[in-house]
Design a protein around this motif. Structure first.
Motif, PDB file in Angstrom:
ATOM      1  N   LYS A  61       0.834  -1.209   0.000  1.00 31.44           N
ATOM      2  CA  LYS A  61       0.000   0.000   0.000  1.00 31.44           C
ATOM      3  C   LYS A  61       0.864   1.252   0.000  1.00 31.44           C
ATOM      4  O   LYS A  61       0.506   2.281  -0.585  1.00 31.44           O
ATOM      5  CB  LYS A  61      -0.921  -0.018   1.221  1.00 31.44           C
ATOM      6  CG  LYS A  61      -1.911   1.135   1.254  1.00 31.44           C
ATOM      7  CD  LYS A  61      -2.837   1.026   2.468  1.00 31.44           C
ATOM      8  CE  LYS A  61      -3.835   2.183   2.490  1.00 31.44           C
ATOM      9  NZ  LYS A  61      -4.752   2.084   3.664  1.00 31.44           N
ATOM     10  N   GLU A  62       2.038   1.174   0.639  1.00 31.03           N
ATOM     11  CA  GLU A  62       2.945   2.317   0.702  1.00 31.03           C
ATOM     12  C   GLU A  62       3.550   2.633  -0.663  1.00 31.03           C
ATOM     13  O   GLU A  62       4.101   3.718  -0.877  1.00 31.03           O
ATOM     14  CB  GLU A  62       4.054   2.045   1.718  1.00 31.03           C
ATOM     15  CG  GLU A  62       3.537   1.824   3.132  1.00 31.03           C
ATOM     16  CD  GLU A  62       4.672   1.632   4.123  1.00 31.03           C
ATOM     17  OE1 GLU A  62       5.721   2.290   3.950  1.00 31.03           O
ATOM     18  OE2 GLU A  62       4.518   0.825   5.050  1.00 31.03           O
ATOM     19  N   PHE A  63       3.485   1.689  -1.594  1.00 30.75           N
ATOM     20  CA  PHE A  63       4.013   1.882  -2.943  1.00 30.75           C
ATOM     21  C   PHE A  63       2.905   2.118  -3.969  1.00 30.75           C
ATOM     22  O   PHE A  63       3.146   2.068  -5.165  1.00 30.75           O
ATOM     23  CB  PHE A  63       4.831   0.660  -3.368  1.00 30.75           C
ATOM     24  CG  PHE A  63       6.111   0.484  -2.599  1.00 30.75           C
ATOM     25  CD1 PHE A  63       7.287   1.084  -3.030  1.00 30.75           C
ATOM     26  CD2 PHE A  63       6.143  -0.282  -1.445  1.00 30.75           C
ATOM     27  CE1 PHE A  63       8.463   0.924  -2.330  1.00 30.75           C
ATOM     28  CE2 PHE A  63       7.314  -0.451  -0.733  1.00 30.75           C
ATOM     29  CZ  PHE A  63       8.481   0.157  -1.175  1.00 30.75           C
ATOM     30  N   ASP A  64       1.683   2.346  -3.487  1.00 31.64           N
ATOM     31  CA  ASP A  64       0.522   2.519  -4.376  1.00 31.64           C
ATOM     32  C   ASP A  64       0.393   1.338  -5.339  1.00 31.64           C
ATOM     33  O   ASP A  64       0.067   1.505  -6.526  1.00 31.64           O
ATOM     34  CB  ASP A  64       0.635   3.829  -5.166  1.00 31.64           C
ATOM     35  CG  ASP A  64       0.490   5.053  -4.272  1.00 31.64           C
ATOM     36  OD1 ASP A  64      -0.082   4.906  -3.175  1.00 31.64           O
ATOM     37  OD2 ASP A  64       0.954   6.137  -4.656  1.00 31.64           O
ATOM     38  N   PHE A  65       0.636   0.153  -4.833  1.00 35.92           N
ATOM     39  CA  PHE A  65       0.580  -1.058  -5.654  1.00 35.92           C
ATOM     40  C   PHE A  65      -0.864  -1.339  -6.021  1.00 35.92           C
ATOM     41  O   PHE A  65      -1.728  -1.448  -5.143  1.00 35.92           O
ATOM     42  CB  PHE A  65       1.171  -2.227  -4.866  1.00 35.92           C
ATOM     43  CG  PHE A  65       1.541  -3.410  -5.704  1.00 35.92           C
ATOM     44  CD1 PHE A  65       2.674  -3.406  -6.489  1.00 35.92           C
ATOM     45  CD2 PHE A  65       0.755  -4.561  -5.685  1.00 35.92           C
ATOM     46  CE1 PHE A  65       3.028  -4.501  -7.255  1.00 35.92           C
ATOM     47  CE2 PHE A  65       1.093  -5.662  -6.448  1.00 35.92           C
ATOM     48  CZ  PHE A  65       2.237  -5.638  -7.231  1.00 35.92           C
TER      49      PHE A  65
END
Length: 209
Positions: A61-65
């Motif tokens: 989620k922190e990588f906008d995956f």
């Protein structure tokens, strides 16, 4: 001085690396690749897949995956596979993270996300060794620059203290100079003149006059 025999020993010593070449298992899911050989286990010794996917989704989620961590790696583009590789290293609480040209397969948006994460790690006191030939990236995110050429140490510099031309000179081993292209001036003497140049319509026959 530390002598490490294998990657597992390096991870235990707090050192992780993101390779330029992808080191993923295509038939496994994203989550399984992130926690490979570090899977959360139940008391029975079996893999706790619920926790595995939940932990992986939290990291991604922190990588906008844009995909669930249950997605097979083989179904991802190369850029998102690289993000999985990066997320795997970020899931390990390493003190030193080596990144070997991690942006080579990333889009501009993915690079921005990575650089934001690097800044967060720097603020936490982590050391990032960022290997790249892209000077704009070097000047954007680094504090110090170390130049290696032909396997030898050339120099260490504070990023803001070395000019780009000087850095390139140290990288290639010779001084570079700024040059400007001068517009050629036409000479009065005629060198070539062509008139009525043509090509016939007949196949394999050319004529010039």
């Amino acid at each position: 001085k530390v002598i490490l025999s294998n990657p597992r020993e390096a991870e235990r010593a707090g050192i992780s690396i993101i390779h330029q070449e992808l080191n993923l298992i295509p038939d496994l899911t994203v989550a399984e690749n992130i926690f490979l050989a570090r899977e959360p286990l139940r008391k029975t010794g079996l893999v706790n897949f619920k926790k595995l996917y939940a932990d992986a989704d939290r990291i991604l989620k922190e990588f906008d995956f844009p995909y669930p961590s249950s997605t097979s790696v083989k179904n991802l583009s190369v850029g998102w596979q690289q993000i999985v590789e990066i997320a795997r290293v970020f899931s390990i609480d390493s003190k030193v993270i080596i990144m070997d040209e991690p942006t080579s397969a990333l889009s501009e948006n993915e690079i921005k996300i990575l650089f934001d994460k690097i800044q967060v790690l720097k603020n936490k006191g982590k050391t990032i060794i960022f290997i790249s030939h892209r000077l704009e990236e070097i000047y954007e995110i680094t504090d110090e620059i170390v130049v290696l050429r032909d396997g030898r140490f050339i120099g260490k510099y504070i990023t803001n203290d070395i000019q780009r031309d000087d850095l390139i000179s140290n990288m290639i081993g010779k001084k570079i100079y700024e040059t400007s292209l001068k517009q050629d001036t036409l000479e009065e003497e005629q060198r070539l003149s062509v008139q009525n140049l043509g090509i016939s319509d007949k196949r394999d026959r050319k004529s010039t006059r």
